[in-house]
Scaffold this active site. Structure first.
Site, mmCIF file in Angstrom:
data_model
loop_
_atom_site.group_PDB
_atom_site.id
_atom_site.type_symbol
_atom_site.label_atom_id
_atom_site.label_comp_id
_atom_site.label_asym_id
_atom_site.label_seq_id
_atom_site.Cartn_x
_atom_site.Cartn_y
_atom_site.Cartn_z
ATOM 1 C CE LYS A 22 47.221 34.984 42.354
ATOM 2 N NZ LYS A 22 47.272 35.669 41.067
ATOM 3 N NE ARG A 92 45.560 42.096 33.359
ATOM 4 C CZ ARG A 92 45.529 42.559 32.124
ATOM 5 N NH1 ARG A 92 44.464 43.126 31.675
ATOM 6 N NH2 ARG A 92 46.596 42.467 31.351
ATOM 7 C CB ILE A 329 57.107 45.091 38.160
ATOM 8 C CG1 ILE A 329 58.404 44.531 38.732
ATOM 9 C CG2 ILE A 329 56.444 44.092 37.196
ATOM 10 C CD1 ILE A 329 59.406 44.062 37.742
ATOM 11 N NE ARG A 399 41.750 37.846 41.153
ATOM 12 C CZ ARG A 399 42.577 38.623 40.469
ATOM 13 N NH1 ARG A 399 42.546 39.916 40.626
ATOM 14 N NH2 ARG A 399 43.439 38.107 39.623
HETATM 15 N N1 EPU Z 1 54.408 43.748 30.064
HETATM 16 C C1 EPU Z 1 54.512 44.345 28.837
HETATM 17 N N2 EPU Z 1 54.072 43.651 27.751
HETATM 18 C C2 EPU Z 1 53.559 42.389 27.845
HETATM 19 C C3 EPU Z 1 53.461 41.788 29.112
HETATM 20 C C4 EPU Z 1 53.911 42.496 30.205
HETATM 21 O O1 EPU Z 1 54.971 45.475 28.712
HETATM 22 O O2 EPU Z 1 53.180 41.820 26.816
HETATM 23 C C5 EPU Z 1 54.862 44.495 31.247
HETATM 24 C C6 EPU Z 1 53.779 44.619 32.328
HETATM 25 O O3 EPU Z 1 52.920 45.717 32.086
HETATM 26 C C7 EPU Z 1 54.614 44.789 33.570
HETATM 27 C C8 EPU Z 1 55.823 43.877 33.296
HETATM 28 O O4 EPU Z 1 55.870 43.732 31.870
HETATM 29 O O5 EPU Z 1 55.062 46.116 33.647
HETATM 30 C C9 EPU Z 1 55.743 42.513 33.927
HETATM 31 O O6 EPU Z 1 54.505 41.888 33.621
HETATM 32 P P1 EPU Z 1 54.346 40.321 33.482
HETATM 33 O O7 EPU Z 1 53.955 39.987 32.091
HETATM 34 O O8 EPU Z 1 55.552 39.642 34.024
HETATM 35 O O9 EPU Z 1 53.093 40.049 34.415
HETATM 36 P P2 EPU Z 1 52.069 38.860 34.246
HETATM 37 O O10 EPU Z 1 52.780 37.692 33.727
HETATM 38 O O11 EPU Z 1 50.861 39.337 33.526
HETATM 39 C C10 EPU Z 1 52.443 37.769 36.589
HETATM 40 C C11 EPU Z 1 51.610 37.540 37.831
HETATM 41 C C12 EPU Z 1 51.406 38.860 38.571
HETATM 42 C C13 EPU Z 1 52.781 39.450 38.893
HETATM 43 C C14 EPU Z 1 53.591 39.624 37.607
HETATM 44 C C15 EPU Z 1 55.000 40.150 37.827
HETATM 45 C C16 EPU Z 1 50.207 35.673 37.193
HETATM 46 C C17 EPU Z 1 48.852 35.154 36.954
HETATM 47 N N3 EPU Z 1 50.328 36.962 37.478
HETATM 48 O O12 EPU Z 1 51.646 38.626 35.753
HETATM 49 O O13 EPU Z 1 50.758 38.510 39.784
HETATM 50 O O14 EPU Z 1 52.625 40.682 39.535
HETATM 51 O O15 EPU Z 1 53.691 38.360 36.913
HETATM 52 O O16 EPU Z 1 55.716 39.291 38.638
HETATM 53 O O17 EPU Z 1 51.167 34.930 37.148
HETATM 54 C C18 EPU Z 1 49.385 38.834 41.676
HETATM 55 O O18 EPU Z 1 49.538 37.622 41.924
HETATM 56 O O19 EPU Z 1 48.875 39.640 42.492
HETATM 57 C C19 EPU Z 1 49.838 39.352 40.372
HETATM 58 C C20 EPU Z 1 49.436 40.515 39.870
#
Ligand code: EPU
Length: 420
Positions: A22, A92, A329, A399
């Site tokens: 996903k 998101r 995280i 989802r």
């Molecule tokens: N963060 C920041 N600033 C940003 C972006 C992120 O501080 O601009 C912080 C977040 O709050 C968090 C950490 O950095 O504490 C990591 O967040 P990340 O940006 O890596 O998360 P994401 O890219 O929004 C993806 C997955 C999530 C998964 C995370 C971490 C997708 C669609 N979502 O989210 O997946 O938990 O990486 O590996 O790729 C799930 O599948 O259940 C899910 C939540």
């Protein structure tokens, strides 16, 4: 709304096939918008987030054909790069349109996503990234409004307080693919889903080096072509079935799995007494008679994934002894704790750690899921609990897990889905 009814106590046995990832599919689908030519993406899981993605792509003007696990995207007529609150609030992950739409159209408006149950979900790193590439970014009326004449390659540091950002790295990589000159992303996310997106971009003609390392170099090109691409298997779905097999004292063979992407988790499971063998590209999961408690800290890849934290906790609930599970995280990602405790678990929260005092059994109860992985943890707990567990709000599971009920039934679980 539907709920799952699980009668615990069945040993899982047989073979299960893992679907496409996903968290690769979402940014890869957004990346198709970088080109004016059609792309075909295969091995895409049929999950609600993908359906939402398809809806968003259509609302932006793309022609999309979605047949089974294949999505064909013709982005020629995409015109109106505005992602409304209604679209973004349901998923998101839709923030991953920021980079491609900005790079292709020179402007984009994306509703600011806000927080969610697993904690704050800031996008400062995404915004910093596109600003560093030369975009003018404003926050107006709840929208991120980004504009640029031509993005310019440069050096971008994308580390945040919680490490690297998966979708942030993806967004900047996509934007930089069409920028003028060379971009270096420092503190880039190393997750396999970022590598997968990068490999798709390379198939479209992007010039990218260093995928899978914290330093990614992208030499911008004038245009990208359409491409045919197959998404990698979902390591989080695979990890969930591995834990399900171990918890139920099962013997499950897992097909379409890449164990190299699960190193940190396999290491912990081996310490706990789970036996994982690989043959002809399949993994077989068995376990020792008595499991041992293990402590786990989630970290960016190649560390233990936050998306398997809740499932690991469900397992530790039935392993006698003390395990400590620390979340680095999303420090607030513990919504499953109170529900697991309702099922007889003994978990105490102490800051960003959960202290699990494992016991021999859990007891079935009505429980309510709060997010995707918390829901998965409750299902796992239900599989081993004495009696019946009702897991409500199944839409969270929809989802991210393709055919969860059918896959578990085929392994012998006593699980069904009903209207509430
Ligand atoms: N963060 C920041 N600033 C940003 C972006 C992120 O501080 O601009 C912080 C977040 O709050 C968090 C950490 O950095 O504490 C990591 O967040 P990340 O940006 O890596 O998360 P994401 O890219 O929004 C993806 C997955 C999530 C998964 C995370 C971490 C997708 C669609 N979502 O989210 O997946 O938990 O990486 O590996 O790729 C799930 O599948 O259940 C899910 C939540």
């Amino acid at each position: 709304m539907d709920k799952l009814i699980i009668e615990g106590g069945k040993r899982l046995e047989g073979t299960v096939e893992i679907s496409g990832a996903k968290n690769s599919s979402l940014p890869i689908l957004a990346a198709t918008f970088l080109s004016r030519e059609p792309s075909v993406i295969k091995n895409v899981p049929q999950v609600a987030d993908v359906f939402t993605m398809v809806k968003i792509m259509k609302s932006l003007g793309a022609k999309v054909q979605h047949n089974g696990n294949t999505v064909e995207v013709d982005p020629r007529n995409v015109k109106n790069p505005v992602l409304t609150y209604k679209l973004v609030s349901t998923m998101r992950g839709s923030i991953c349109f920021l980079g491609p739409l900005l790079a292709r159209f020179g402007e984009v408006q994306v509703s600011f996503p806000g927080g969610c149950v697993i904690g704050q979900r800031p996008i400062d790193l995404h915004l910093k990234g596109v600003r560093t590439l030369g975009a003018d970014v404003k926050l107006e009326h709840g929208y991120v409004v980004a504009k640029c004449k031509k993005l310019k390659g440069t050096r971008v540091y994308l580390g945040g307080s919680f490490g690297s950002s998966v979708l942030g790295t993806g967004n900047i990589m996509m934007a930089a693919a069409l920028a003028h000159g060379k971009t270096v992303i420092d503190s880039a996310a190393c997750e396999p889903e970022v590598v997968d997106l990068g490999n798709f971009l390379k198939k479209m003609g992007a010039k990218i080096d260093g995928l899978g390392s914290p330093s990614i170099e992208i030499e911008g090109v004038k245009k990208l072509t359409g491409a045919v691409y197959s998404v990698i298997p979902d390591r989080i779905e695979a990890g969930t079935y591995i834990i399900a097999s171990a918890m139920t004292k099962g013997d499950v063979t897992i097909k379409n799995i890449d164990l190299r992407m699960l190193g940190a988790m396999l290491d912990k499971l081996k310490d706990a007494g789970v036996i994982i063998t690989e043959k002809n590209g399949h993994a077989r999961i068995r376990r020792e008679r008595v499991l041992r408690p293990v402590s786990v800290t989630t970290l960016p890849y190649p560390g233990f994934p936050t998306d398997l934290q809740a499932q690991m906790m469900a397992m530790m609930c039935i392993v006698p002894g003390i395990s400590v599970i620390t979340e680095k995280i999303y420090p607030e990602r513990f919504m499953h704790v109170s529900e697991l405790n309702r099922m007889g678990a003994n978990i105490m929260l102490e800051g960003h750690s959960a202290i699990v005092s494992g016991r021999k059994t859990l007891s079935g109860a009505p429980v309510m899921a709060s997010d995707l992985r918390a829901s998965a943890a409750l299902v796992l707990a239900g599989l081993v609990a004495e009696g019946v567990t009702d897991v409500s709000r199944v839409y969270h599971l929809d989802r991210g897990y393709e055919n969860l009920v059918a896959k578990l039934q085929s392994l012998g679980a006593n699980i069904k889905r009903e209207k509430e």
